[in-house]
Design a protein around this motif. Sequence first.
Motif, mmCIF file in Angstrom:
data_model
loop_
_atom_site.group_PDB
_atom_site.id
_atom_site.type_symbol
_atom_site.label_atom_id
_atom_site.label_comp_id
_atom_site.label_asym_id
_atom_site.label_seq_id
_atom_site.Cartn_x
_atom_site.Cartn_y
_atom_site.Cartn_z
ATOM 1 N N ILE A 11 0.863 -1.184 0.000
ATOM 2 C CA ILE A 11 0.000 0.000 0.000
ATOM 3 C C ILE A 11 0.893 1.224 0.000
ATOM 4 O O ILE A 11 1.782 1.352 0.836
ATOM 5 C CB ILE A 11 -0.913 0.037 1.246
ATOM 6 N N LEU A 12 0.651 2.131 -0.942
ATOM 7 C CA LEU A 12 1.431 3.366 -1.044
ATOM 8 C C LEU A 12 0.492 4.561 -1.020
ATOM 9 O O LEU A 12 -0.667 4.470 -1.414
ATOM 10 C CB LEU A 12 2.244 3.369 -2.343
ATOM 11 N N TYR A 13 1.030 5.699 -0.576
ATOM 12 C CA TYR A 13 0.252 6.934 -0.469
ATOM 13 C C TYR A 13 1.004 8.056 -1.155
ATOM 14 O O TYR A 13 2.227 8.116 -1.100
ATOM 15 C CB TYR A 13 0.051 7.310 1.005
ATOM 16 N N ARG A 14 0.262 8.962 -1.763
ATOM 17 C CA ARG A 14 0.880 10.163 -2.325
ATOM 18 C C ARG A 14 0.987 11.209 -1.230
ATOM 19 O O ARG A 14 0.075 11.397 -0.424
ATOM 20 C CB ARG A 14 0.016 10.744 -3.439
ATOM 21 N N GLU A 15 2.099 11.917 -1.240
ATOM 22 C CA GLU A 15 2.312 12.998 -0.274
ATOM 23 C C GLU A 15 1.175 14.020 -0.367
ATOM 24 O O GLU A 15 0.649 14.480 0.644
ATOM 25 C CB GLU A 15 3.656 13.665 -0.559
#
Length: 58
Positions: free
Chosen positions: A34-38
């Motif tokens: 799981i990745l998130y954008r700043e």
Amino acid sequence: TDKEVSARLKVSRRTLQDYRNEGRIAYIQLGGKILYRESDIERMLVDSYRTAYRQAAT
């Protein structure tokens, strides 16, 4: 990553999962990661911001 965002927001990884499930925070899933954008994290913080208010002294 989950670990970085949970540390930054000072919430547990389980709470972060709840935020994803509720649609509070956008994310990208690549494989099992799981990745998130700043920018999405910043937007969530801005959207959740509540100004302080003072109660009148009685």
